[in-house]
Scaffold this active site. Structure first.
Site, PDB file in Angstrom:
ATOM      1  N   GLY A  10       1.471  -6.337   8.671  1.00  5.32           N
ATOM      2  CA  GLY A  10       1.469  -6.114   7.214  1.00  5.32           C
ATOM      3  C   GLY A  10       1.895  -7.390   6.500  1.00  5.32           C
ATOM      4  O   GLY A  10       2.496  -7.351   5.425  1.00  5.32           O
ATOM      5  N   GLY A  13       1.125  -8.418   2.672  1.00  2.00           N
ATOM      6  CA  GLY A  13       1.630  -7.575   1.591  1.00  2.00           C
ATOM      7  C   GLY A  13       2.724  -8.243   0.779  1.00  2.00           C
ATOM      8  O   GLY A  13       3.057  -9.422   0.976  1.00  2.00           O
ATOM      9  N   GLN A  14       3.316  -7.460  -0.131  1.00  2.04           N
ATOM     10  CA  GLN A  14       4.304  -8.020  -1.070  1.00  2.04           C
ATOM     11  C   GLN A  14       5.499  -8.641  -0.335  1.00  2.04           C
ATOM     12  O   GLN A  14       5.923  -9.748  -0.641  1.00  2.04           O
ATOM     13  CB  GLN A  14       4.811  -6.937  -2.043  1.00  2.04           C
ATOM     14  CG  GLN A  14       5.638  -7.529  -3.176  1.00  2.04           C
ATOM     15  CD  GLN A  14       6.446  -6.491  -3.959  1.00  2.04           C
ATOM     16  OE1 GLN A  14       6.473  -5.314  -3.620  1.00  2.04           O
ATOM     17  NE2 GLN A  14       7.102  -6.935  -5.006  1.00  2.04           N
ATOM     18  N   ASP A  36      -2.476  -8.477   9.768  1.00  2.00           N
ATOM     19  CA  ASP A  36      -2.719  -7.487   8.715  1.00  2.00           C
ATOM     20  C   ASP A  36      -4.115  -6.926   8.925  1.00  2.00           C
ATOM     21  O   ASP A  36      -4.937  -7.510   9.633  1.00  2.00           O
ATOM     22  CB  ASP A  36      -2.613  -8.145   7.317  1.00  2.00           C
ATOM     23  CG  ASP A  36      -2.269  -7.135   6.222  1.00  2.00           C
ATOM     24  OD1 ASP A  36      -3.116  -6.268   5.938  1.00  2.00           O
ATOM     25  OD2 ASP A  36      -1.156  -7.208   5.679  1.00  2.00           O
ATOM     26  N   ARG A  38      -5.971  -6.431   6.207  1.00  2.00           N
ATOM     27  CA  ARG A  38      -6.787  -7.190   5.266  1.00  2.00           C
ATOM     28  C   ARG A  38      -6.714  -8.676   5.580  1.00  2.00           C
ATOM     29  O   ARG A  38      -5.981  -9.100   6.477  1.00  2.00           O
ATOM     30  CB  ARG A  38      -6.404  -6.891   3.821  1.00  2.00           C
ATOM     31  CG  ARG A  38      -4.971  -7.133   3.457  1.00  2.00           C
ATOM     32  CD  ARG A  38      -4.758  -6.890   1.963  1.00  2.00           C
ATOM     33  NE  ARG A  38      -3.405  -6.483   1.681  1.00  2.00           N
ATOM     34  CZ  ARG A  38      -2.791  -6.712   0.521  1.00  2.00           C
ATOM     35  NH1 ARG A  38      -3.409  -7.310  -0.452  1.00  2.00           N
ATOM     36  NH2 ARG A  38      -1.548  -6.308   0.334  1.00  2.00           N
ATOM     37  N   TYR A 144       6.061   9.937   0.847  1.00  2.00           N
ATOM     38  CA  TYR A 144       6.573   8.617   1.252  1.00  2.00           C
ATOM     39  C   TYR A 144       8.038   8.733   1.695  1.00  2.00           C
ATOM     40  O   TYR A 144       8.421   8.246   2.766  1.00  2.00           O
ATOM     41  CB  TYR A 144       6.426   7.671   0.062  1.00  2.00           C
ATOM     42  CG  TYR A 144       7.002   6.287   0.235  1.00  2.00           C
ATOM     43  CD1 TYR A 144       6.470   5.393   1.160  1.00  2.00           C
ATOM     44  CD2 TYR A 144       8.058   5.849  -0.570  1.00  2.00           C
ATOM     45  CE1 TYR A 144       6.991   4.107   1.282  1.00  2.00           C
ATOM     46  CE2 TYR A 144       8.569   4.572  -0.456  1.00  2.00           C
ATOM     47  CZ  TYR A 144       8.044   3.707   0.476  1.00  2.00           C
ATOM     48  OH  TYR A 144       8.552   2.437   0.592  1.00  2.00           O
TER      49      TYR A 144
HETATM   50  P1  NAD Z   1       2.387  -3.711   0.723  1.00  2.00           P
HETATM   51  O1  NAD Z   1       1.534  -2.540   0.450  1.00  2.00           O
HETATM   52  O2  NAD Z   1       2.441  -4.814  -0.278  1.00  2.00           O
HETATM   53  O3  NAD Z   1       1.995  -4.356   2.122  1.00  2.00           O
HETATM   54  C1  NAD Z   1       1.667  -3.584   3.243  1.00  2.00           C
HETATM   55  C2  NAD Z   1       0.653  -4.363   4.060  1.00  2.00           C
HETATM   56  O4  NAD Z   1       0.313  -3.548   5.189  1.00  2.00           O
HETATM   57  C3  NAD Z   1      -0.656  -4.621   3.287  1.00  2.00           C
HETATM   58  O5  NAD Z   1      -0.956  -6.005   3.313  1.00  2.00           O
HETATM   59  C4  NAD Z   1      -1.680  -3.804   4.047  1.00  2.00           C
HETATM   60  O6  NAD Z   1      -2.970  -4.409   4.093  1.00  2.00           O
HETATM   61  C5  NAD Z   1      -1.058  -3.708   5.431  1.00  2.00           C
HETATM   62  N1  NAD Z   1      -1.581  -2.569   6.187  1.00  2.00           N
HETATM   63  C6  NAD Z   1      -1.870  -1.330   5.728  1.00  2.00           C
HETATM   64  N2  NAD Z   1      -2.371  -0.577   6.713  1.00  2.00           N
HETATM   65  C7  NAD Z   1      -2.386  -1.341   7.817  1.00  2.00           C
HETATM   66  C8  NAD Z   1      -2.809  -1.134   9.155  1.00  2.00           C
HETATM   67  N3  NAD Z   1      -3.327   0.043   9.546  1.00  2.00           N
HETATM   68  N4  NAD Z   1      -2.659  -2.143  10.044  1.00  2.00           N
HETATM   69  C9  NAD Z   1      -2.159  -3.344   9.665  1.00  2.00           C
HETATM   70  N5  NAD Z   1      -1.766  -3.609   8.405  1.00  2.00           N
HETATM   71  C10 NAD Z   1      -1.878  -2.618   7.499  1.00  2.00           C
HETATM   72  O7  NAD Z   1       3.850  -3.163   1.014  1.00  2.00           O
HETATM   73  P2  NAD Z   1       5.247  -3.922   0.855  1.00  2.00           P
HETATM   74  O8  NAD Z   1       5.741  -3.679  -0.518  1.00  2.00           O
HETATM   75  O9  NAD Z   1       5.142  -5.309   1.373  1.00  2.00           O
HETATM   76  O10 NAD Z   1       6.151  -3.019   1.800  1.00  2.00           O
HETATM   77  C11 NAD Z   1       6.421  -3.361   3.143  1.00  2.00           C
HETATM   78  C12 NAD Z   1       7.364  -2.328   3.716  1.00  2.00           C
HETATM   79  O11 NAD Z   1       8.566  -2.295   2.921  1.00  2.00           O
HETATM   80  C13 NAD Z   1       6.827  -0.891   3.690  1.00  2.00           C
HETATM   81  O12 NAD Z   1       7.301  -0.193   4.811  1.00  2.00           O
HETATM   82  C14 NAD Z   1       7.445  -0.304   2.438  1.00  2.00           C
HETATM   83  O13 NAD Z   1       7.564   1.087   2.524  1.00  2.00           O
HETATM   84  C15 NAD Z   1       8.799  -0.973   2.449  1.00  2.00           C
HETATM   85  N6  NAD Z   1       9.415  -0.993   1.122  1.00  2.00           N
HETATM   86  C16 NAD Z   1       8.886  -1.731   0.114  1.00  2.00           C
HETATM   87  C17 NAD Z   1       9.485  -1.719  -1.141  1.00  2.00           C
HETATM   88  C18 NAD Z   1       8.934  -2.519  -2.282  1.00  2.00           C
HETATM   89  O14 NAD Z   1       9.438  -2.394  -3.414  1.00  2.00           O
HETATM   90  N7  NAD Z   1       7.935  -3.369  -2.066  1.00  2.00           N
HETATM   91  C19 NAD Z   1      10.640  -0.960  -1.350  1.00  2.00           C
HETATM   92  C20 NAD Z   1      11.125  -0.175  -0.306  1.00  2.00           C
HETATM   93  C21 NAD Z   1      10.530  -0.214   0.940  1.00  2.00           C
HETATM   94  N1  SER Z   2       9.210   0.208  -4.314  1.00  2.00           N
HETATM   95  C1  SER Z   2       8.956   1.356  -3.502  1.00  2.00           C
HETATM   96  C2  SER Z   2       8.112   2.350  -4.199  1.00  2.00           C
HETATM   97  O1  SER Z   2       8.210   2.417  -5.407  1.00  2.00           O
HETATM   98  C3  SER Z   2      10.249   1.992  -3.078  1.00  2.00           C
HETATM   99  O2  SER Z   2      10.151   2.237  -1.735  1.00  2.00           O
HETATM  100  O3  SER Z   2       7.391   3.046  -3.549  1.00  2.00           O
END
Ligand code: NAD
Ligand code: SER
Length: 314
Positions: A10, A13-14, A36, A38, A144
């Site tokens: 992943g 991603g962000q 990833d 993508r 979620y």
């Molecule tokens: P995101 O959606 O920006 O990135 C996730 C990445 O996973 C994407 O690039 C997507 O293409 C990839 N992905 C999806 N399905 C896939 C697959 N089958 N195989 C391989 N890659 C795949 O998410 P994020 O914000 O970077 O979050 C990362 C983790 O952190 C997640 O577990 C999320 O729940 C957790 N999280 C994020 C936040 C936040 O505010 N961003 C807050 C709490 C928890």
């Molecule tokens: N930033 C995340 C969401 O809003 C929290 O896990 O889903």
């Protein structure tokens, strides 16, 4: 010390982009493999190895782990809160099966460490609303949140049953300028900066007084690395650590932005994400993370806003 080789799943991603770049600085570019579903994020291009990978394909994941000599996995692939409510079955399937695939392979290959993030979304309307503690009533109302809470207990299970050193943080909403957020309820706090600079106005999908726990990405990346580098004996929580940065409402972030862009205007049109936000605590108590591995955030709303605007202007 054995040489570590890390797989970030992943990575486009962000969080993935910034975490991969930070890990490459510590472990060396060649020792951090980004992957990833993508395409490779442009910010990662040329900085180290990248493989296209679907974490749901366990066989292919296992092949890559063996081929690349992977010793640690950071699993970031997931469907977040807002997107998850639109397709609950898919969110459950991806969020659970990806973790089980990784934990199983970590066990078979005797990996040194696994990182998997949880979220403030584990908490629900019955959890304390202010300074929500590490251990409390946890009754999530989003798919979620349910998947994250179940995942926390799978991590705990694999640690106690198989000795897998899996570590986790319940991230608050994360704010960043390098890579776009992927479908969360807290995404408004990123969009607002982009719109403020582009059009000087923003229509928020949450009400003006919706307080949520938030954190600036540099703090989140540092927390992740500090947790992963802490001695195993210091880690008392094997589900997931509460983590706190700041807490603010849409009205407060808009007021802070106005200090830099005086004619910025915010309006409010709450949608289905308001219910999700209402179900989460407004602030988090992270005393256990402070005590166990010395966690301390650096950014408050004012510092973050200045940094976001300076960087987005560039
Ligand atoms: P995101 O959606 O920006 O990135 C996730 C990445 O996973 C994407 O690039 C997507 O293409 C990839 N992905 C999806 N399905 C896939 C697959 N089958 N195989 C391989 N890659 C795949 O998410 P994020 O914000 O970077 O979050 C990362 C983790 O952190 C997640 O577990 C999320 O729940 C957790 N999280 C994020 C936040 C936040 O505010 N961003 C807050 C709490 C928890
Ligand atoms: N930033 C995340 C969401 O809003 C929290 O896990 O889903």
């Amino acid at each position: 010390m054995a040489k570590e080789k890390i797989l970030v799943i992943g990575a486009s991603g962000q969080i993935g982009v910034e975490l991969t770049l930070a890990l490459r600085k510590i472990y060396g570019n060649a020792n951090v493999v980004a992957s990833d579903l993508r395409e490779e994020n442009p910010l990662l291009q040329g900085t180290g190895p990248y493989v296209s990978l679907d974490v749901m394909n366990k066989e292919m994941l296992h092949v890559q782990v063996i081929r690349q000599g992977i010793t640690q996995i950071y699993l970031l692939a997931a469907i977040l809160s807002a997107t998850g409510e639109k397709n609950p079955a898919l969110a459950w399937h991806l969020n659970m099966q990806s973790l089980l695939n990784v934990l199983d392979i970590a066990k078979e290959e005797k990996m040194s460490k696994v990182y998997w993030p949880s979220s403030i979304a584990v908490f629900g309307p019955t959890s304390p609303n202010q300074n929500c503690p590490q251990k409390t009533i946890i009754e999530p109302t989003t798919v979620y949140g349910i998947s994250k809470y179940a995942g926390e207990f799978w991590c705990n299970y694999y640690f106690h049953k198989y000795g897998i050193d899996v570590r986790s943080i319940r991230y608050p909403g994360l704010i960043s300028y390098k890579s776009a957020p992927g479908g969360g309820t807290t995404d408004y706090a990123v969009e607002i900066y982009l719109e403020a600079l582009e059009s000087k106005k923003y229509q928020c999908f949450l009400k003006e007084d919706t307080y949520l726990p938030m954190m600036y990405m540099p703090d989140a990346i540092r927390a992740t690395i500090e947790l992963m580098e802490a001695p195993a004996s210091d880690i008392s929580i094997r589900t997931s650590y509460n983590l706190s940065g700041m807490s603010f409402s849409p009205k407060e972030i808009a007021e802070e932005i106005k200090k830099h862009i005086p004619d910025f205007a915010i309006s409010y049109k709450p949608d289905y994400r308001q219910d999700i936000a209402n179900s989460w605590p407004q602030s988090i108590d992270d005393t256990v993370a402070q005590k166990d591995w010395g966690w301390k955030p650096e950014f408050d709303l004012a510092l973050m806003t200045k940094d976001m605007i300076d960087n987005l202007k560039e």
